[in-house]
Enzyme design. Structure first.
Site, mmCIF file in Angstrom:
data_model
loop_
_atom_site.group_PDB
_atom_site.id
_atom_site.type_symbol
_atom_site.label_atom_id
_atom_site.label_comp_id
_atom_site.label_asym_id
_atom_site.label_seq_id
_atom_site.Cartn_x
_atom_site.Cartn_y
_atom_site.Cartn_z
ATOM 1 N N ASP A 81 0.857 -1.091 -0.046
ATOM 2 C CA ASP A 81 0.062 0.065 0.116
ATOM 3 C C ASP A 81 0.992 1.239 -0.069
ATOM 4 O OD1 ASP A 81 -2.144 1.453 0.194
ATOM 5 O OD2 ASP A 81 -2.218 1.562 2.611
ATOM 6 N N GLY A 175 -6.256 8.115 9.139
ATOM 7 C CA GLY A 175 -6.122 8.401 10.621
ATOM 8 C C GLY A 175 -7.384 8.595 11.302
ATOM 9 N N HIS A 202 -9.697 5.290 0.417
ATOM 10 C CA HIS A 202 -8.539 5.177 1.632
ATOM 11 C C HIS A 202 -9.324 5.763 2.689
ATOM 12 C CE1 HIS A 202 -4.749 4.040 -0.510
ATOM 13 N NE2 HIS A 202 -5.646 3.977 -1.613
ATOM 14 N N ASN A 224 -9.757 0.546 2.070
ATOM 15 C CA ASN A 224 -8.405 0.623 3.062
ATOM 16 C C ASN A 224 -8.817 0.875 4.443
ATOM 17 O OD1 ASN A 224 -7.268 -0.125 0.571
ATOM 18 N ND2 ASN A 224 -5.739 1.499 0.725
HETATM 19 P P1 13P Z 1 -7.183 4.432 8.040
HETATM 20 O O1 13P Z 1 -5.988 4.180 8.914
HETATM 21 O O2 13P Z 1 -7.523 5.842 8.227
HETATM 22 O O3 13P Z 1 -8.147 3.222 8.292
HETATM 23 O O4 13P Z 1 -6.490 4.403 6.565
HETATM 24 C C1 13P Z 1 -6.065 3.369 5.999
HETATM 25 C C2 13P Z 1 -5.521 3.475 4.567
HETATM 26 O O5 13P Z 1 -6.229 4.509 3.711
HETATM 27 C C3 13P Z 1 -4.511 2.796 4.257
HETATM 28 O O6 13P Z 1 -3.901 3.325 2.756
#
Ligand code: 13P
Length: 275
Positions: A81, A175, A202, A224
């Protein structure tokens, strides 16, 4: 079984559900994600991200992730990723990842296209898939400063770069959110009408059930998630300490909590039973 993104996401986009990418910096998170998917008969995507490598070096965890995917009873894509450098993307592919994301979203457009194309060429030759990003998904801690993707640039980028899946910026962020995110579903629908690829959301932690329902109906086929897994694991570790449990018991509590968090997302994404 180990698969690439095309083997699970094309069907997801067509049938309007999403497959979760759960980043796993260690084998505890990996075990939680794979067991959750197996128990719900769901395809799943596991892997790690370039910014997470200080917490779990690629060479150390890649053999476990790839072996777990091959052994699993459900289809598992192993995805790198937010690859930020060509070198690390190549390394992930050589270590057996079935998919990489090249994130050139902060680079000048022509550079983003040129570098993505190079990675696509190599990945496809190895039977792997590539996710690209256009627009920019920001960090929730910095406020919601995403550069929203437009349908025109999504189409132009998808055609020029030749990616298999496309991450779009529609108002989510990575986050813990400081204020409630507002997803631009109308924009997502415009992008989905212009681009036939599975679209990727994401920042899947902290979004509401309705956010997921609307974005998946609007064309999102991969979501994600990482922060929510960390929060579930952290809460379990605190509980273990408060209950005076030992290291191994606390570890088991953590795996169980992360597994439940993964299962909650799989159910919300409509992916249970789709293996
Ligand atoms: P979060 O940590 O907000 O769930 O986002 C994960 C992400 O998009 C990783 O690419």
């Amino acid at each position: 079984m180990l698969v690439n993104l095309n083997e699970i996401l094309k069907k997801a986009r067509k049938e309007r559900y999403a497959v979760g990418l759960f980043n796993t910096t260690d084998t505890d998170m990996l075990q939680a994600a794979i067991e959750a998917a197996e128990e719900l008969s769901s395809p799943v995507i596991v892997g790690t991200a370039e910014v997470l490598l200080p917490y779990g070096e690629l060479k150390l965890i890649a053999p476990s992730v790839v072996a777990a995917a091959k052994r699993a009873k459900v289809p598992v894509a192993v995805h790198y990723d937010h690859g930020l450098t060509y070198e690390r993307c190549v390394e992930a592919l050589k270590l057996g990842f079935s998919s990489v994301m090249f994130d050139g979203s902060v680079k000048p457009y022509a550079e983003n296209i040129a570098e993505t194309r190079e990675i696509v060429k190599l990945a496809h030759a190895m039977g792997a898939t590539v996710e690209g990003e256009i627009g920019h998904v920001g960090d929730a801690a910095e406020g919601l400063s995403s550069m929203y993707t437009t349908a025109e640039e999504a189409k132009a980028y998808a055609d020029a770069a030749g990616v298999d899946a496309l991450a779009v910026a529609i108002g989510s962020a990575h986050g813990v959110y400081k204020k409630k995110p507002m997803l631009n579903i109308a924009r997502l629908k415009e992008i989905a009408a212009a681009v036939d690829l599975p679209l990727v959301l994401h920042g899947g932690s902290g979004l509401s059930d309705d956010d997921f329902a609307q974005s998946i109906a609007g064309g999102i086929a991969k979501v994600n998630v990482f922060t929510d897994l960390c929060l579930a694991g952290e809460a379990a570790m605190k509980e273990g300490t408060e209950k005076n449990l030992g290291y191994l018991e606390t570890r088991n509590l953590k795996v169980k909590a992360i597994k439940e968090a993964v299962k909650t997302k799989i159910r919300l994404f409509g992916c249970a039973g789709k293996a």
